[in-house]
Write a protein that holds these residues in place. Structure first.
Motif, mmCIF file in Angstrom:
data_model
loop_
_atom_site.group_PDB
_atom_site.id
_atom_site.type_symbol
_atom_site.label_atom_id
_atom_site.label_comp_id
_atom_site.label_asym_id
_atom_site.label_seq_id
_atom_site.Cartn_x
_atom_site.Cartn_y
_atom_site.Cartn_z
ATOM 1 N N TYR A 115 17.164 42.737 184.309
ATOM 2 C CA TYR A 115 16.815 44.110 183.917
ATOM 3 C C TYR A 115 15.481 44.029 183.189
ATOM 4 O O TYR A 115 15.431 43.635 182.007
ATOM 5 C CB TYR A 115 17.884 44.688 182.991
ATOM 6 N N PRO A 116 14.376 44.393 183.847
ATOM 7 C CA PRO A 116 13.059 44.154 183.234
ATOM 8 C C PRO A 116 12.725 45.073 182.063
ATOM 9 O O PRO A 116 11.923 44.695 181.205
ATOM 10 C CB PRO A 116 12.086 44.364 184.398
ATOM 11 N N GLN A 117 13.310 46.277 182.020
ATOM 12 C CA GLN A 117 12.960 47.202 180.937
ATOM 13 C C GLN A 117 14.169 47.953 180.397
ATOM 14 O O GLN A 117 14.438 47.940 179.203
ATOM 15 C CB GLN A 117 11.913 48.219 181.436
ATOM 16 N N PHE A 118 14.910 48.602 181.289
ATOM 17 C CA PHE A 118 16.019 49.466 180.880
ATOM 18 C C PHE A 118 17.285 49.041 181.618
ATOM 19 O O PHE A 118 17.295 48.060 182.359
ATOM 20 C CB PHE A 118 15.700 50.939 181.184
ATOM 21 N N GLY A 119 18.343 49.804 181.389
ATOM 22 C CA GLY A 119 19.588 49.574 182.110
ATOM 23 C C GLY A 119 20.583 48.715 181.354
ATOM 24 O O GLY A 119 21.646 48.404 181.889
ATOM 25 N N PHE A 120 20.286 48.351 180.110
ATOM 26 C CA PHE A 120 21.215 47.544 179.319
ATOM 27 C C PHE A 120 21.137 47.986 177.862
ATOM 28 O O PHE A 120 20.126 48.527 177.405
ATOM 29 C CB PHE A 120 20.887 46.055 179.441
ATOM 30 N N LYS A 121 22.225 47.715 177.136
ATOM 31 C CA LYS A 121 22.275 48.114 175.737
ATOM 32 C C LYS A 121 23.325 47.280 175.025
ATOM 33 O O LYS A 121 24.417 47.048 175.549
ATOM 34 C CB LYS A 121 22.609 49.607 175.618
ATOM 35 N N LEU A 122 22.992 46.830 173.806
ATOM 36 C CA LEU A 122 23.940 46.075 172.991
ATOM 37 C C LEU A 122 24.738 47.030 172.119
ATOM 38 O O LEU A 122 24.180 47.851 171.389
ATOM 39 C CB LEU A 122 23.202 45.065 172.113
ATOM 40 N N LEU A 123 26.065 46.904 172.206
ATOM 41 C CA LEU A 123 26.960 47.683 171.370
ATOM 42 C C LEU A 123 27.677 46.728 170.416
ATOM 43 O O LEU A 123 27.252 45.594 170.236
ATOM 44 C CB LEU A 123 27.943 48.455 172.248
ATOM 45 N N CYS A 124 28.743 47.142 169.807
ATOM 46 C CA CYS A 124 29.494 46.291 168.881
ATOM 47 C C CYS A 124 30.281 45.239 169.672
ATOM 48 O O CYS A 124 31.381 45.520 170.158
ATOM 49 C CB CYS A 124 30.435 47.139 168.038
ATOM 50 N N GLY A 125 29.699 44.052 169.788
ATOM 51 C CA GLY A 125 30.385 42.982 170.501
ATOM 52 C C GLY A 125 30.426 43.168 171.997
ATOM 53 O O GLY A 125 31.153 42.437 172.686
ATOM 54 N N LYS A 126 29.679 44.134 172.529
ATOM 55 C CA LYS A 126 29.671 44.408 173.961
ATOM 56 C C LYS A 126 28.233 44.504 174.458
ATOM 57 O O LYS A 126 27.317 44.860 173.714
ATOM 58 C CB LYS A 126 30.388 45.728 174.273
ATOM 59 N N LEU A 127 28.047 44.182 175.720
ATOM 60 C CA LEU A 127 26.758 44.366 176.391
ATOM 61 C C LEU A 127 26.976 45.334 177.538
ATOM 62 O O LEU A 127 27.715 45.041 178.486
ATOM 63 C CB LEU A 127 26.231 43.026 176.931
ATOM 64 N N ARG A 128 26.348 46.509 177.442
ATOM 65 C CA ARG A 128 26.496 47.531 178.479
ATOM 66 C C ARG A 128 25.443 47.315 179.557
ATOM 67 O O ARG A 128 24.241 47.361 179.280
ATOM 68 C CB ARG A 128 26.365 48.922 177.889
ATOM 69 N N LEU A 129 25.883 47.076 180.764
ATOM 70 C CA LEU A 129 24.999 46.891 181.908
ATOM 71 C C LEU A 129 25.169 48.060 182.873
ATOM 72 O O LEU A 129 26.302 48.408 183.224
ATOM 73 C CB LEU A 129 25.306 45.578 182.633
#
Length: 373
Positions: A115-129
């Motif tokens: 994911y070069p720029q967007f499309g992912f996010k770190l949450l509490c103990g989780k990685l949203r893809l």
């Protein structure tokens, strides 16, 4: 300044299936892109750009609707990999080398997506893809800086890892540490000999697990191709190789950390390991030692620890006398240095380490030297 963080992922069975599917679709795009650019050159004599291949994606999604299961920028990054591979190929051709043309990827030979720029996010103990879901992640240390890129990688044993590329402000360069200077001679009998006489034993990780690896490979050779037994036997062989690699990697990091915390100037030989591996009598032992890994890890740690790493020409470091400078020819079997000129008798590797330190000191300008040196 860019910095990398690597964390273990623990996907569920459904998430693992989606990630495997993403890898397979990225592999399809990679092969299609490479075929398009190859045909354009061979049939039409024209070169194509990365942006031209990006414009093909909408049509490919119509022909193959499964591509909509993958985040759009992930597919674009796959085409960027083809572009980088071709640029590297032509650069090596111009340099007079004989590189192999980028190859098509077969099933199981595509192990990461980005994911070069967007499309992912770190949450509490989780990685949203994007297109996959929230995956459990082991954040064993905090991430400092702004995350710029994420690469999800599958290891040969089926483990999943998230590799973050982070941009941080350039920290102020620490002053050169007022510490000891040291020359290091790497070898096979001892992994390293330090100019102060200290020796570091060679752990020989591959040699220690060679029996287990041979046993696993014998079982693999007896399994028929395409069977579940063979797939299980392949996993066993891969686990042995992974265990060896992890131990070697851990050893290099521990040793490099000790060096940069203790010494202000660290001098290594600039060895041409690629040529040394042509000697088949010692090629396996040289590969097992992984000298280059030690130099690499020490070099980048020294930058933030206030130490300095210098590479010197390895010619005659074992032959010259460290006291009087007279050349004393000796073969590999001669483990003791005996100078006929000044009478110095000492360990061959320690003598070489002292010569390495001397060359490193000479290579530095006077203004670059630490006061303690």
């Amino acid at each position: 300044m860019l910095k990398a963080y690597k964390f273990r992922l623990f996907p569920t069975k459904t998430q693992r299936s989606k990630m495997e599917r993403t890898l397979d679709l990225c592999r399809w795009v990679y092969n299609q892109t490479l075929a398009y650019r190859k045909d354009a050159w061979e049939k039409e004599g024209r070169s194509t750009s990365k942006y031209e291949t990006n414009n093909l994606l909408p049509n490919w999604k119509v022909e193959k609707p499964d591509l909509n299961e993958v985040f759009s920028q992930v597919l674009q990054n796959t085409q960027e990999r083809v572009d980088l591979a071709l640029k590297a190929f032509f650069r090596r051709v111009k340099a007079g080398e004989k590189p192999g043309y980028p190859r098509f990827r077969g099933s199981g030979w595509y192990d990461s997506f980005t994911y070069p720029q967007f499309g992912f996010k770190l949450l509490c103990g989780k990685l949203r893809l994007s297109k996959i879901g929230d995956i459990k992640i082991k954040l064993h240390r905090p991430i400092e800086g702004k995350i710029k890129r994420l690469t999800v990688r599958r290891s040969s044993t089926g483990k999943w890892f998230a590799c973050f590329t982070v941009e941080i402000d350039d920290p102020p360069k620490p002053p050169w540490k007022d510490g000891l200077s040291v020359g290091i001679d790497v070898g096979l009998e001892s992994f390293a000999t330090i100019s102060n006489g200290e020796k570091i034993g060679n752990p020989r990780f591959f040699r220690s697990d060679e029996t287990a690896l041979a046993k696993a490979q014998r079982r693999l050779s007896k399994c028929a191709k395409g069977t579940s037994q063979r797939r299980a036997a392949v996993k066993v062989v891969q686990r042995v190789h992974e265990r060896i690699a992890n131990r070697r990697y851990n050893f290099a990091h521990q040793m490099s950390n000790q060096l940069v915390s203790k010494y202000g100037l660290i001098v290594f030989e600039d060895l041409n390991i690629k040529n040394m591996l042509k000697n088949h009598c010692v090629a396996k032992s040289i590969s097992d030692a992984a000298w280059r890994m030690l130099v690499t890890t020490t070099s980048y740690k020294a930058e933030s620890a206030g130490s300095k790493v210098v590479l010197v020409d390895p010619r005659n470091t074992s032959q010259l006398c460290s006291r009087c400078g007279v050349k004393v020819p000796k073969s590999l079997s001669d483990r003791v240095h005996e100078c006929t000129q000044c009478g110095l008798v000492m360990d061959r590797d320690e003598n070489a380490a002292i010569n390495i330190l001397r060359l490193g000191m000479q290579s530095l300008r006077k203004s670059d030297r630490s006061p303690s040196l």
